[in-house]
Design an enzyme around this catalytic site. Structure first.
Site, PDB file in Angstrom:
ATOM      1  CG  MET A  11      -2.029  -1.039   1.388  1.00 49.30           C
ATOM      2  SD  MET A  11      -3.288  -1.111   0.215  1.00 49.30           S
ATOM      3  CE  MET A  11      -3.845   0.514   0.566  1.00 49.30           C
ATOM      4  CE  LYS A  15      -0.335  -1.415  -4.969  1.00 46.86           C
ATOM      5  NZ  LYS A  15      -0.131  -0.659  -4.037  1.00 46.86           N
ATOM      6  CD  GLU A  85      -6.463  -1.048  -6.682  1.00 48.45           C
ATOM      7  OE1 GLU A  85      -5.946  -2.101  -5.962  1.00 48.45           O
ATOM      8  OE2 GLU A  85      -6.472  -0.062  -6.217  1.00 48.45           O
TER       9      GLU A  85
END
Length: 200
Positions: A11, A15, A85
């Site tokens: 996290m 990304k 994701e």
């Protein structure tokens, strides 16, 4: 020859920003790209916490990526696919992405988490590790609260780290009752052990 690449980080590791940068580079070179995401919050967008965003095709676990991207190749000349994701995808969809690279000669770059808050691989991330031609650990590693580079994810419920529960539980990095923080392994083990110790 097209490749399937999996780029991962915990996290806050950049990304989505990396996915957006790659998608931008594809367009800047005059190629037709496709940005896809399985995102439970903001529909129709890939967004970085730094404020950068772009429209995306939103999919769910039943979307046939082979059919969808094959049609986009035929109708729009898509040459490159960026999947954000990717840890939320179904393992079968990862297999479809590999087939797209192999049989349609379309480069596919997937971005996502490697492990969940329990330090276990997401099923789709495991399939990406098994199938990807290239595995990339993104260099933009976030910092743990102790100052070390974070490599894992912690789930906090009402400010307390938990190590049990459903693998997927939507939260955020700030503000929500359920939130996530990037942590180093030492802190994850230490806090997890404390959380698991019964009260006397």
């Amino acid at each position: 020859m097209a490749h399937l690449t999996f780029s991962h980080a915990p996290m806050g590791g950049g990304k989505s920003l990396a996915a957006l940068v790659r998608h931008h580079h594809v367009g800047a070179r005059g190629m037709t790209g496709m940005l896809i995401v399985m995102q439970p919050r903001e529909q129709g967008m890939v967004a970085s916490r730094l404020g950068v965003s772009a429209p995306a095709e939103v999919i769910d676990g039943d979307t046939d990526l082979w059919e969808m991207i094959s049609a986009a190749v035929r109708e729009d000349g898509v040459k490159h696919v960026v999947a954000d994701e990717a840890h939320f995808f179904a393992p079968e969809q990862i297999e479809q992405l590999a087939r797209i690279a192999d049989e349609l000669d379309v480069t596919v770059e997937a971005f996502g988490l490697l492990t969940d808050f329990r330090t276990r691989l997401f099923p789709s991330s495991a399939r990406l590790v098994e199938l990807a031609d290239r595995l990339v650990t993104l260099p933009t590693g976030p910092l743990c609260a102790c100052g070390e580079i974070a490599t894992l994810n912690a789930r906090l419920v009402d400010g307390v780290m938990v190590t049990d529960g459903d693998q997927v539980l939507v939260g955020d990095v700030t503000g929500d009752r359920v939130r996530y923080e990037p942590v180093c392994r030492s802190c994850h083990v230490a806090v997890g052990a404390t959380a698991a110790t019964p009260a006397r």
